[in-house]
Write a protein that holds these residues in place. Sequence first.
Motif, PDB file in Angstrom:
ATOM      1  N   ALA A 144       1.644 -11.512  36.621  1.00  0.00           N
ATOM      2  CA  ALA A 144       0.534 -11.958  37.476  1.00  0.00           C
ATOM      3  C   ALA A 144      -0.705 -12.079  36.603  1.00  0.00           C
ATOM      4  O   ALA A 144      -1.172 -11.091  36.022  1.00  0.00           O
ATOM      5  CB  ALA A 144       0.311 -10.960  38.603  1.00  0.00           C
ATOM      6  N   ILE A 145      -1.226 -13.297  36.504  1.00  0.00           N
ATOM      7  CA  ILE A 145      -2.377 -13.569  35.645  1.00  0.00           C
ATOM      8  C   ILE A 145      -3.658 -13.493  36.467  1.00  0.00           C
ATOM      9  O   ILE A 145      -3.832 -14.222  37.437  1.00  0.00           O
ATOM     10  CB  ILE A 145      -2.253 -14.951  34.974  1.00  0.00           C
ATOM     11  N   ASP A 146      -4.563 -12.576  36.084  1.00  0.00           N
ATOM     12  CA  ASP A 146      -5.847 -12.415  36.749  1.00  0.00           C
ATOM     13  C   ASP A 146      -6.929 -12.418  35.676  1.00  0.00           C
ATOM     14  O   ASP A 146      -7.171 -11.404  35.013  1.00  0.00           O
ATOM     15  CB  ASP A 146      -5.864 -11.104  37.541  1.00  0.00           C
ATOM     16  N   THR A 158      14.229  -0.355  32.485  1.00  0.00           N
ATOM     17  CA  THR A 158      13.935  -1.265  31.378  1.00  0.00           C
ATOM     18  C   THR A 158      13.316  -0.502  30.211  1.00  0.00           C
ATOM     19  O   THR A 158      12.423   0.323  30.397  1.00  0.00           O
ATOM     20  CB  THR A 158      12.963  -2.374  31.822  1.00  0.00           C
ATOM     21  N   ASP A 159      13.797  -0.783  28.996  1.00  0.00           N
ATOM     22  CA  ASP A 159      13.231  -0.188  27.777  1.00  0.00           C
ATOM     23  C   ASP A 159      12.043  -1.029  27.328  1.00  0.00           C
ATOM     24  O   ASP A 159      12.221  -2.143  26.831  1.00  0.00           O
ATOM     25  CB  ASP A 159      14.293  -0.137  26.681  1.00  0.00           C
ATOM     26  N   VAL A 160      10.841  -0.516  27.527  1.00  0.00           N
ATOM     27  CA  VAL A 160       9.636  -1.307  27.221  1.00  0.00           C
ATOM     28  C   VAL A 160       9.301  -1.319  25.735  1.00  0.00           C
ATOM     29  O   VAL A 160       8.373  -2.013  25.315  1.00  0.00           O
ATOM     30  CB  VAL A 160       8.413  -0.790  28.009  1.00  0.00           C
ATOM     31  N   THR A 161      10.055  -0.572  24.926  1.00  0.00           N
ATOM     32  CA  THR A 161       9.732  -0.508  23.500  1.00  0.00           C
ATOM     33  C   THR A 161      10.209  -1.725  22.726  1.00  0.00           C
ATOM     34  O   THR A 161       9.827  -1.910  21.581  1.00  0.00           O
ATOM     35  CB  THR A 161      10.335   0.756  22.854  1.00  0.00           C
ATOM     36  N   SER A 162      11.036  -2.549  23.357  1.00  0.00           N
ATOM     37  CA  SER A 162      11.570  -3.714  22.650  1.00  0.00           C
ATOM     38  C   SER A 162      11.816  -4.851  23.638  1.00  0.00           C
ATOM     39  O   SER A 162      12.930  -5.034  24.140  1.00  0.00           O
ATOM     40  CB  SER A 162      12.874  -3.339  21.927  1.00  0.00           C
ATOM     41  N   LEU A 163      10.758  -5.610  23.921  1.00  0.00           N
ATOM     42  CA  LEU A 163      10.838  -6.704  24.892  1.00  0.00           C
ATOM     43  C   LEU A 163      10.384  -8.008  24.253  1.00  0.00           C
ATOM     44  O   LEU A 163       9.465  -8.015  23.442  1.00  0.00           O
ATOM     45  CB  LEU A 163       9.956  -6.395  26.107  1.00  0.00           C
ATOM     46  N   THR A 164      11.036  -9.089  24.646  1.00  0.00           N
ATOM     47  CA  THR A 164      10.738 -10.406  24.079  1.00  0.00           C
ATOM     48  C   THR A 164      10.186 -11.323  25.162  1.00  0.00           C
ATOM     49  O   THR A 164      10.935 -11.797  26.016  1.00  0.00           O
ATOM     50  CB  THR A 164      12.004 -11.033  23.461  1.00  0.00           C
ATOM     51  N   PRO A 165       8.882 -11.572  25.161  1.00  0.00           N
ATOM     52  CA  PRO A 165       8.292 -12.421  26.199  1.00  0.00           C
ATOM     53  C   PRO A 165       8.463 -13.914  25.909  1.00  0.00           C
ATOM     54  O   PRO A 165       8.578 -14.335  24.751  1.00  0.00           O
ATOM     55  CB  PRO A 165       6.815 -12.037  26.159  1.00  0.00           C
ATOM     56  N   THR A 205       1.761 -19.211  31.629  1.00  0.00           N
ATOM     57  CA  THR A 205       2.934 -18.468  32.106  1.00  0.00           C
ATOM     58  C   THR A 205       3.293 -17.400  31.094  1.00  0.00           C
ATOM     59  O   THR A 205       3.353 -17.676  29.893  1.00  0.00           O
ATOM     60  CB  THR A 205       4.155 -19.392  32.312  1.00  0.00           C
ATOM     61  N   PHE A 206       3.537 -16.180  31.594  1.00  0.00           N
ATOM     62  CA  PHE A 206       3.969 -15.078  30.740  1.00  0.00           C
ATOM     63  C   PHE A 206       5.110 -14.377  31.463  1.00  0.00           C
ATOM     64  O   PHE A 206       4.926 -13.830  32.547  1.00  0.00           O
ATOM     65  CB  PHE A 206       2.815 -14.098  30.491  1.00  0.00           C
TER      66      PHE A 206
END
Length: 207
Positions: A47-49, A61-68, A38-39
């Motif tokens: 979606a994992i492929d 959404t600001d993609v420069t600072s994301l916490t998965p 899971t991510f």
Amino acid sequence: AQNFTNPVQYVVTAENGTKKVYTMTVTAAANSAKEITTFSILGVNGAIDGTDIDITLPYGTDVTSLTPTIIHAGASLDPASGVTQDFTDPVEYTVTAANGTTKVYTIYVAVAANSAKDITTFSIIGVNGAIVGTDITLTLPYGTDVTALIPTIAYTGASIDPASGVMQDFTGPVEYTVTAANGTTKIYTVQAVVAADTAKDITTFSI
């Protein structure tokens, strides 16, 4: 049956009575599992492929600072779950199994296109229309020729059809379609009404 938690000795005795001792040591192979199961970012699951993971986040959404948040099968993950990353470009995550083997996953983060598609202002000859839902009504001065009017339109979205500044015949309702950046549309219906004559003056009185 034997318990091989510890080494076990086997004794072989020859016909002449001599003996040879064998020591058996059993070791279980380390786990080879090394999967991301899971991510997710901001509650959105990717979606994992195979070893590619695609995730589309909400518009803005600001993609420069994301916490998965990541769930994996394996001994370790690098970078770790909960570590903030810049996802402007694809980011690689390496899962290491207990047996030392590795698998590299590539994460692709996209941001959804803007869904805004609203007319915010619609005016003709300086008169602002009343916008109620997708209905726009304008009351124009008495005597206005509604067959050739040029509206000025402010809107949110990628495009509007007909465009602002294009002459239209408003004898009947006119439809305007606003298209958002994500391709969705909204149709507004515009009606121009001419005010009734307010004249109430005696201009000549003779006997």
